[in-house]
Design a protein around this motif. Structure first.
Motif, PDB file in Angstrom:
ATOM      1  N   ALA A   1       0.815  -1.216   0.000  1.00  0.00           N
ATOM      2  CA  ALA A   1       0.000   0.000   0.000  1.00  0.00           C
ATOM      3  C   ALA A   1       0.852   1.272   0.000  1.00  0.00           C
ATOM      4  O   ALA A   1       1.931   1.328   0.574  1.00  0.00           O
ATOM      5  N   VAL A   2       0.330   2.293  -0.664  1.00  0.00           N
ATOM      6  CA  VAL A   2       0.950   3.619  -0.713  1.00  0.00           C
ATOM      7  C   VAL A   2      -0.012   4.585  -0.027  1.00  0.00           C
ATOM      8  O   VAL A   2      -1.229   4.471  -0.194  1.00  0.00           O
ATOM      9  N   GLY A   3       0.553   5.513   0.745  1.00  0.00           N
ATOM     10  CA  GLY A   3      -0.326   6.438   1.466  1.00  0.00           C
ATOM     11  C   GLY A   3      -0.047   7.889   1.134  1.00  0.00           C
ATOM     12  O   GLY A   3       1.067   8.267   0.772  1.00  0.00           O
ATOM     13  N   VAL A   4      -1.089   8.686   1.226  1.00  0.00           N
ATOM     14  CA  VAL A   4      -0.949  10.136   1.065  1.00  0.00           C
ATOM     15  C   VAL A   4      -1.650  10.780   2.248  1.00  0.00           C
ATOM     16  O   VAL A   4      -2.802  10.437   2.552  1.00  0.00           O
ATOM     17  N   SER A   5      -0.959  11.693   2.934  1.00  0.00           N
ATOM     18  CA  SER A   5      -1.618  12.340   4.061  1.00  0.00           C
ATOM     19  C   SER A   5      -1.127  13.766   4.197  1.00  0.00           C
ATOM     20  O   SER A   5      -0.168  14.168   3.542  1.00  0.00           O
ATOM     21  N   ARG A   6      -1.792  14.513   5.028  1.00  0.00           N
ATOM     22  CA  ARG A   6      -1.414  15.910   5.234  1.00  0.00           C
ATOM     23  C   ARG A   6      -0.620  16.103   6.509  1.00  0.00           C
ATOM     24  O   ARG A   6      -0.277  17.228   6.852  1.00  0.00           O
ATOM     25  N   SER A   7      -0.368  15.019   7.232  1.00  0.00           N
ATOM     26  CA  SER A   7       0.498  15.180   8.394  1.00  0.00           C
ATOM     27  C   SER A   7       1.354  13.933   8.545  1.00  0.00           C
ATOM     28  O   SER A   7       0.995  12.862   8.048  1.00  0.00           O
ATOM     29  N   ALA A   8       2.490  14.105   9.220  1.00  0.00           N
ATOM     30  CA  ALA A   8       3.382  12.969   9.426  1.00  0.00           C
ATOM     31  C   ALA A   8       2.782  12.056  10.483  1.00  0.00           C
ATOM     32  O   ALA A   8       1.852  12.433  11.170  1.00  0.00           O
ATOM     33  N   GLY A   9       3.333  10.848  10.575  1.00  0.00           N
ATOM     34  CA  GLY A   9       2.855   9.935  11.597  1.00  0.00           C
ATOM     35  C   GLY A   9       2.113   8.770  10.980  1.00  0.00           C
ATOM     36  O   GLY A   9       2.144   8.565   9.774  1.00  0.00           O
ATOM     37  N   SER A  10       1.435   8.021  11.835  1.00  0.00           N
ATOM     38  CA  SER A  10       0.829   6.789  11.341  1.00  0.00           C
ATOM     39  C   SER A  10      -0.519   7.072  10.686  1.00  0.00           C
ATOM     40  O   SER A  10      -1.123   8.113  10.875  1.00  0.00           O
TER      41      SER A  10
END
Ligand code: C2O
Ligand code: CU
Length: 690
Positions: free
Chosen positions: A492-501
Motif C-alpha cells: 500500500a501507498v499512502g498520502v496524508s497531510r500530516s506525518a505519523g501513522s
C-alpha cells in the motif's frame, strides 16, 4: 526568517526596557535618603544594562539581515540605528559623568536625607535626558516598523521621522531643564499642586488623543476604495524600462481580447453555481456554494488543443459569481476576474467562456468574485488538460484537492472532497499519477509514503528529468499544483497531510493493490526543493538574459488602513490596493520581477495569464530543471528573481493567493500598454474581485 522575528521582538522589548529605565532615572532625586539614592541609581543602570543587551541583539539581527539584502535594513540604517546611536553617545557623554557625580553624593548605609543641592545634582538634565532620548529613539523605531514600513523609503518620510525625533529630544531637554529650575526655586522634590498637574497632563493627553483621532479619520477616509473605480486606472509603474515612450492612448478593450468566437467546441461544459447543503464527516451540515452541487466542482478534463466552451450559470448565489481558470493562460476576456475582465454573473445570469487549452497540465478553476469567501465556500474545481502526445497512460490518474473548511470548532482540512480515509485500487507495476491542487490559503504539507516517487510537474509544467524522492515532504503553495507519479508497488501507498501513522479516519488516501493493507507511517523528512530538482534545460529566459523591464516587488506587513478599516495589512512596495502599483509591459517584452518578502507572513504570488520562470532564490541560481510556476510561494526573508515573456495582451491580476491577503489589499496588476478595461469595481458596482 528567525532573524526578522528577533529584530522585531528586540525592537519592542528595547522600547519597553528603555521606557522603564527613563522613568526610573527621572525619579532618583526624590530618594528620601542617601542610601536610597544609591540603590535607585543602581537600579536605573540595571534596566539600562538590560536594554543595552537588547540593543546589541537588535544590531546583530540588522547585520545578519543586511547580509541577505539591503531592502531588509534600509529603514534601520536610515532611521532606527543612527537615532539609537545618538542616544548612546549622549549617555556616554553626559549621563555617565553625571552618574559619577550622583554616586559621590550617595552613600552606603547612610540614613542622611538629601540636601537640596544633592537633589539638584540627581535631577540634572545631563543625567535624565540621555536615556529619555534613547526611549524616544526606540519608540520611534517601533512606530516606524509597525505603521510606516514602506518601500522604497521616501525621503520625506525619513525627514519627518527625524524631525519628530529632534523635536521630542528638544522638548524633553527643555522639560528636564525647567524641572531642575523649579527644584532650585522651591528646594523641594514635590511636584506642585496635584490639581495643576492634572490639568496639564489631562490637556496633553487630550491633545494627543485628538491628534491621533484626526490622523485615524483622515487615513481611513483616504484608504476607502471609491464607489466606482477602474482597476486599470492608477499608479502606472514602468520599472527600469529600456525605452519607455509616453503610453499611447488606450485603444484596445479587455472585452475584445476573447478566445475564438466561432467554431464548434471540442468540449462543452455547463457549470451552475448554487447553494448546496453538505454534510461534513463530523455529521455537521453546512451551507456550501458549489458548481453543479459537487464539492469540489466537477473535474473538467480536456485534450491539449481542444476548443473548450464553458457556460457559467448562476442559480442562486446572490452576490454573483465568475470563473477564473487558474494557471491556464487564456485570452484576457476569458480570465474571469469580476470588475476587470467581466461583470460578476448575478442570479439568473449566464456567461460563456471560450478558449483553446494550449498547454497540458493540472490547473484549477474558481470564482474570482469575492474570491476569498467564495473559494472557501466551495466554488472551485479541477481543470486538467491531457497531453496530445500520449505518454504512458497511468492506471490511476487522480486529482487530490486540498482545502480548508471553516467549521464551528476551528478549521478542518480535507484531502479530496471529505476528510476521511479514501481507497483506490491500482495494479502493481502500473503507473499512478496524483495531481495535487492546493485550494487553501496556506502552504500545505503533503506526505507520500510507501513508494519512491517523482514530482513530474509544477503548476502544470512538466519538469526536466525529475529524480526519485522518498521520505520527502512536499510543501505545496496555496493555489499551486504538484503532479506526482510512481510505479505501483506490491504494497500500500499512502498520502496524508500530516506525518505519523495512518489512522482509519483522517485525511488520508490509500492506494493499494487490493482492498486492504496500510502504508508505512509518514516520515517528516526533508522538504522538497524545486530549485535543485531535475536537470537543467535551455529556455528563453535566464539570469544573463537582457530584460526589457525589471520590477521589484517588496512584500511587508504593517498596521494601517484598508478600505476604511484599521487592520493588519499586507503590502506590496509599502502600498495596498487601490494604491498598489500597476506594472506596465508591452507585448513581446521580456520582464524580470524580483520578489522580496521583508514581512513575516508567507505570500504565494500568482500572476494571471502568464507563467513565470524562477531564476534564482536568495541570490542562488536555480540549478535543477527549469522551474516554471504560476503561483510562487515567497516565504519571509526570501528573495526570488523570476521572469516571463509578455505574450498575452491584457490587464492581469498579480496578487497574493492567500486570498485573505488579496482581499485586504495585497493585489497588483500587470497591464499591457494600450489596453483598457471597461469594467469597474467599487460599492456602486456589483464587482468585488477579491
Ligand atoms: Cu487563483 Cu487571481 O487567482
Ligand atoms: Cu500574502
Amino acid at each position: 526568517m528567525i532573524w526578522m522575528i528577533v529584530q522585531f521582538a528586540s525592537t519592542i522589548v528595547l522600547a519597553v526596557l528603555s521606557g522603564i529605565a527613563a522613568w526610573r532615572a527621572s525619579r532618583i532625586h526624590r530618594a528620601p535618603t542617601k542610601e536610597k539614592l544609591r540603590t535607585r541609581l543602581r537600579w536605573t543602570f540595571v534596566w539600562m544594562g538590560i536594554a543595552g543587551l537588547f540593543l546589541l541583539v537588535k544590531t546583530a539581527a540588522v547585520i545578519v539581515l543586511g547580509a541577505s539584502g539591503e531592502v531588509f535594513i534600509e529603514d534601520k540604517i536610515a532611521m532606527q540605528l543612527p537615532m539609537l546611536a545618538i542616544a548612546i553617545a549622549a549617555i556616554v557623554w553626559f549621563q555617565i559623568p553625571a552618574a559619577r557625580a550622583i554616586r559621590a553624593i550617595a552613600a552606603r548605609r547612610s540614613k542622611d536625607a538629601l540636601m537640596p543641592l544633592d537633589r539638584l545634582t540627581a535631577a540634572a538634565p545631563r543625567w535624565v535626558w540621555p536615556i529619555q532620548l534613547g526611549w524616544i529613539a526606540s519608540l520611534l523605531s517601533v512606530i516606524q516598523q509597525f505603521f510606516i514600513a514602506q518601500w522604497p523609503l521616501r525621503i520625506g518620510t525619513v525627514l519627518a521621522v527625524w524631525l519628530v525625533y529632534a523635536a521630542a529630544g528638544c522638548a524633553l531637554w527643555m522639560r528636564a531643564k525647567s524641572r531642575c529650575r523649579r527644584l532650585a526655586e522651591t528646594g523641594s522634590p514635590d511636584r506642585g499642586a496635584w490639581g495643576a498637574r492634572l490639568i496639564w497632563r489631562g490637556g496633553a493627553l487630550l491633545t494627543a488623543v485628538l491628534l491621533v483621532a484626526v490622523w485615524f479619520g483622515l487615513s481611513a477616509q483616504a484608504s476607502r476604495v471609491p464607489e466606482r473605480l477602474s482597476m486599470a486606472g492608477q499608479n502606472h509603474d514602468h520599472g527600469h524600462a529600456h525605452d519607455v515612450a509616453a503610453a499611447a492612448a488606450p485603444a484596445v478593450s479587455v472585452a475584445s481580447l476573447t478566445g475564438p468566437q466561432s467554431g464548434t467546441p471540442d468540449r462543452r461544459f455547463v457549470l451552475e453555481a448554487q447553494k448546496t447543503t453538505v454534510t461534513l464527516p463530523t455529521g455537521e451540515k453546512k451551507e456550501a456554494w458549489t458548481f453543479n452541487g459537487q464539492l469540489p466542482g466537477p473535474e473538467l478534463r480536456v485534450r491539449q488543443g481542444d476548443l473548450v466552451e464553458v457556460t457559467l450559470i448562476n442559480r442562486d448565489v446572490e452576490a454573483g459569481v465568475t470563473i477564473h481558470w487558474h494557471g491556464v493562460d487564456v485570452p484576457n476576456a476569458e480570465d474571469g476576474v469580476a470588475g476587470m475582465t467581466q461583470d460578476a454573473v448575478m442570479p439568473g445570469g449566464r456567461y460563456v467562456y471560450r478558449f483553446v487549452a494550449e498547454d497540458a497540465g493540472t490547473y484549477w478553476y474558481h470564482s474570482h468574485h469575492q474570491s476569498s469567501k467564495q473559494v472557501q465556500m466551495g466554488l472551485y474545481g479541477v481543470f486538467i488538460v491531457e497531453p496530445t502526445a500520449a505518454p504512458p497512460q497511468p492506471s490511476v490518474d487522480l486529482a487530490v484537492v486540498l482545502h480548508d473548511w471553516p467549521t464551528d470548532n476551528g478549521t478542518s482540512v480535507t484531502l479530496g472532497s471529505l476528510d476521511r480515509l479514501q481507497r483506490k485500487i491500482a495494479d502493481p507495476g502500473t503507473l499512478v499519477r496524483l495531481r495535487f491542487v492546493n485550494a487553501g490559503n496556506l502552504p500545505a504539507p503533503i506526505f507520500v509514503t510507501g513508494v519512491p516517487f517523482r514530482v513530474t510537474a509544477i503548476d502544470g509544467t512538466d519538469l526536466h528529468e525529475p529524480g526519485e524522492l522518498a521520505d520527502t515532504r512536499l510543501d505545496l503553495a496555496a493555489g499551486g499544483r504538484y503532479d506526482v507519479t510512481f510505479v505501483m508497488p506490491n504494497s500500500a501507498v499512502g498520502v496524508s497531510r500530516s506525518a505519523g501513522s495512518f489512522a482509519q479516519d483522517g485525511n488520508v488516501l490509500v492506494i493499494s493493490p487490493s482492498d486492504e493493507g496500510m502504508p508505512p507511517e509518514a516520515v517528516n523528512g526533508n522538504a522538497f526543493d524545486p530549485a535543485s530538482y531535475g536537470t537543467p534545460e535551455r529556455t528563453e529566459l535566464g539570469l544573463d538574459t537582457r530584460y526589457d523591464r525589471h520590477y521589484k516587488l517588496i512584500f511587508d506587513n504593517r498596521l494601517g488602513f484598508y478600505n476604511g478599516q484599521f487592520t493588519f495589512v499586507q503590502t506590496i512596495n509599502g502600498r495596498v490596493f487601490p494604491d498598489a502599483p500597476m506594472f506596465a509591459v508591452r507585448e513581446g517584452e521580456r520582464v524580470k520581477m524580483t520578489f522580496v518578502n521583508r514581512g513575516f507572513e508567507v505570500h504565494p504570488m500568482h500572476l494571471h495569464g502568464h507563467h513565470i520562470q524562477v531564476l534564482s532564490r536568495n541570490g542562488k541560481a536555480v540549478t535543477g530543471s527549469p522551474w516554471i510556476a504560476d503561483t510562487l510561494n515567497v516565504a519571509p526573508g526570501e528573495t526570488y528573481e523570476a521572469a516571463f515573456v509578455a505574450d498575452n495582451p491584457g490587464i492581469w491580476m498579480d496578487h497574493c493567493h492567500n486570498l485573505d491577503h488579496a482581499a485586504s489589499g495585497m493585489s497588483a496588476h500587470v497591464a499591457y500598454e494600450g489596453v483598457f478595461s471597461p469594467y469597474e469595481i467599487g460599492s456602486a458596482t456589483v464587482n468585488q474581485p477579491e
